[in-house]
Write an enzyme that holds these catalytic residues in place. Structure first.
Site, PDB file in Angstrom:
ATOM      1  N   ASP A   1       4.042  48.611  40.263  1.00 63.12           N
ATOM      2  CA  ASP A   1       5.038  47.831  39.541  1.00 63.12           C
ATOM      3  C   ASP A   1       5.449  46.632  40.399  1.00 63.12           C
ATOM      4  O   ASP A   1       5.498  45.483  39.944  1.00 63.12           O
ATOM      5  CB  ASP A   1       6.247  48.752  39.278  1.00 63.12           C
ATOM      6  CG  ASP A   1       7.218  48.178  38.271  1.00 63.12           C
ATOM      7  OD1 ASP A   1       6.993  47.050  37.816  1.00 63.12           O
ATOM      8  OD2 ASP A   1       8.205  48.864  37.954  1.00 63.12           O
TER       9      ASP A   1
ATOM     10  N   TYR B   1       8.060  57.664  37.628  1.00 62.25           N
ATOM     11  CA  TYR B   1       8.477  57.193  36.310  1.00 62.25           C
ATOM     12  C   TYR B   1       8.437  58.274  35.231  1.00 62.25           C
ATOM     13  O   TYR B   1       8.583  57.982  34.062  1.00 62.25           O
ATOM     14  CB  TYR B   1       7.591  56.006  35.878  1.00 62.25           C
ATOM     15  CG  TYR B   1       7.847  54.751  36.699  1.00 62.25           C
ATOM     16  CD1 TYR B   1       7.676  54.748  38.074  1.00 62.25           C
ATOM     17  CD2 TYR B   1       8.266  53.579  36.104  1.00 62.25           C
ATOM     18  CE1 TYR B   1       7.909  53.615  38.831  1.00 62.25           C
ATOM     19  CE2 TYR B   1       8.499  52.430  36.846  1.00 62.25           C
ATOM     20  CZ  TYR B   1       8.324  52.461  38.213  1.00 62.25           C
ATOM     21  OH  TYR B   1       8.561  51.331  38.949  1.00 62.25           O
TER      22      TYR B   1
ATOM     23  N   ASP C   1       4.011  42.418  40.303  1.00 62.55           N
ATOM     24  CA  ASP C   1       4.945  41.317  40.034  1.00 62.55           C
ATOM     25  C   ASP C   1       4.880  40.279  41.149  1.00 62.55           C
ATOM     26  O   ASP C   1       4.976  39.077  40.899  1.00 62.55           O
ATOM     27  CB  ASP C   1       6.380  41.846  39.903  1.00 62.55           C
ATOM     28  CG  ASP C   1       6.714  42.194  38.453  1.00 62.55           C
ATOM     29  OD1 ASP C   1       5.777  42.283  37.641  1.00 62.55           O
ATOM     30  OD2 ASP C   1       7.904  42.366  38.137  1.00 62.55           O
TER      31      ASP C   1
ATOM     32  N   ASP D   1       3.738  48.505  52.601  1.00 64.78           N
ATOM     33  CA  ASP D   1       4.485  47.425  53.266  1.00 64.78           C
ATOM     34  C   ASP D   1       3.522  46.413  53.881  1.00 64.78           C
ATOM     35  O   ASP D   1       3.729  45.191  53.802  1.00 64.78           O
ATOM     36  CB  ASP D   1       5.469  47.978  54.302  1.00 64.78           C
ATOM     37  CG  ASP D   1       4.890  49.106  55.138  1.00 64.78           C
ATOM     38  OD1 ASP D   1       3.877  49.715  54.723  1.00 64.78           O
ATOM     39  OD2 ASP D   1       5.429  49.390  56.221  1.00 64.78           O
TER      40      ASP D   1
ATOM     41  N   LYS E   1       2.019  55.163  50.846  1.00 58.69           N
ATOM     42  CA  LYS E   1       2.974  55.230  51.958  1.00 58.69           C
ATOM     43  C   LYS E   1       2.853  56.627  52.553  1.00 58.69           C
ATOM     44  O   LYS E   1       3.835  57.360  52.691  1.00 58.69           O
ATOM     45  CB  LYS E   1       4.390  54.923  51.428  1.00 58.69           C
ATOM     46  CG  LYS E   1       5.428  54.725  52.483  1.00 58.69           C
ATOM     47  CD  LYS E   1       5.272  53.448  53.293  1.00 58.69           C
ATOM     48  CE  LYS E   1       6.268  53.408  54.431  1.00 58.69           C
ATOM     49  NZ  LYS E   1       5.970  52.335  55.414  1.00 58.69           N
TER      50      LYS E   1
END
Ligand code: ATP
Length: 355
Positions: free
Chosen positions: A250, A142, A254, A226, A193
């Protein structure tokens, strides 16, 4: 941050759309909950948002960051976003500007189910869905480093860099452990990851392994992002504290918000421990319902509870949460949660309850 001054000072930034409707309700509720205190809170409202931008061309006024940093303890934020502003440039300038310039490196997103009818998960009780997500808030994908090559041609290439500093990774992981210890929580899960992102997340792995050794009283675990996404849905009881990078945080936060009743209820904090920090409901300005008086103020009320706790008002924060729980139990809520109450009615009800 001005901690220790005569009164804690809060900058109130309602912003746009439903931000302007829910934030005053929160201020009312906070005032009611802290009325009898020795050191009352002081609120200063700031009119930054789409109207000001369209009128004056100003997003973040000159000196704004310094003023917030030096003169305020916290910022209570509503929402930014307005269809009249193409690309919502003002929102990016103000929100991202404050996040980066105040170095608010912790994005705290609590996931807490306040009533079991609100979760899409079958047969889950309130106590089954209760964990904290810490998202790194100042780095990762970001930071806006990248570019185009051969833009608008068939051979176009777009590059977006993922920036991870040793300092940035360490401070967010350390924050997760410190929080767990302070709250008496037993488990921290770091998610990355690293099997695919073999440089950036190798750094996360190494820092995590190092830092966890200082917190042997806390059970620490690693999951690939994942796997975490699957496990959070399969059995959320496994988690107390999750810490992860900007992008994954992020998304997973959510997902967590939906497990606990959706956007209308989700709170968040953008925090730099010990410094001026910003608290905002997760929802945006919701132009489709703005001005109708039906926005759910409970996300902002729970956000205010986080802010009060940050300012050291733990008991008052708990009052706000208890009142929210009661409103849900009695179905004294706005239409998005299946009730028929107006924004202001819910605000008044909560204020009366905490006062
Ligand atoms: P923005 O561009 O500012 O993010 P948005 O409308 O794209 O705004 P949100 O405001 O986050 O995104 O919310 C999406 C939808 O969810 C809204 O259009 C609205 O219908 C619903 N919603 C969000 N927050 C609330 C709330 N507090 N009360 C009721 N409904 C809400």
């Amino acid at each position: 941050m001005r901690n220790g001054g005569p009164a804690a000072r809060i900058a109130v930034l309602p912003g746009d759309g439903i931000g302007k409707e829910v934030t005053p309700e929160s201020v009312k509720v906070i005032r009611a909950a802290t009325m009898s205190a020795r050191r009352p809170l002081e609120f200063v409202e700031l009119d930054w948002g789409a109207d000001k931008y369209l009128r004056e061309g100003v997003t973040l006024p000159a000196g704004a960051v310094e003023m917030l940093r030096d003169e305020f303890d916290a910022i209570l934020f509503g929402a930014l976003g307005d269809p009249r502003v193409p690309g919502n440039q003002h929102a990016a300038d103000i929100l991202l500007g404050l996040r980066f310039k105040l170095d608010l490196y912790v994005n705290a997103r609590p996931v807490e189910l306040f009533h079991n009818r609100l979760t899409p998960l079958r047969d889950r009780k309130e106590e089954d869905v209760k964990f904290m997500v810490f998202r790194e808030n100042t780095e990762g994908l970001y930071v806006g480093v990248g570019g185009f090559f051969k833009k608008d041609t068939a051979d176009e290439i777009a590059v977006q860099e993922d920036v991870n500093s040793r300092k940035g990774v360490e401070r967010i992981i350390r924050h997760a452990f410190d929080y767990a210890r302070k709250q008496g929580l037993k488990r921290v899960c770091m998610s990355d990851k690293s099997n695919a992102m073999t440089f950036a997340h190798d750094l996360w792995q190494r820092v995590f392994k190092e830092v966890r050794q200082e917190y042997t009283d806390i059970e620490s675990r690693h999951l690939y992002i994942d796997t975490l996404a699957m496990e959070v849905v399969r059995d959320p009881r496994q988690f107390d504290v999750i810490v992860t990078c900007n992008l994954f945080g992020d998304i997973i936060s959510d997902l967590g918000a939906q497990l606990a009743g959706g956007l209308g209820l989700a709170p968040s904090g953008n925090i730099h421990p010990g410094k001026t920090s910003l608290f905002e409901p997760v929802h945006g300005s919701a132009p489709n319902i703005a001005g109708k008086g039906i926005a759910n103020p409970l996300g902002s009320v729970l956000t205010s509870a986080m802010m009060l706790e940050f300012l050291g008002w733990k008991q008052e924060a708990e009052k706000l949460r208890a009142a929210t729980r009661a409103a849900l139990r009695e179905n004294f809520v706005t239409p998005d949660l299946g009730g028929d109450r107006k924004t202001m009615e819910v605000g008044d009800w909560i204020a009366a309850r905490v006062g």
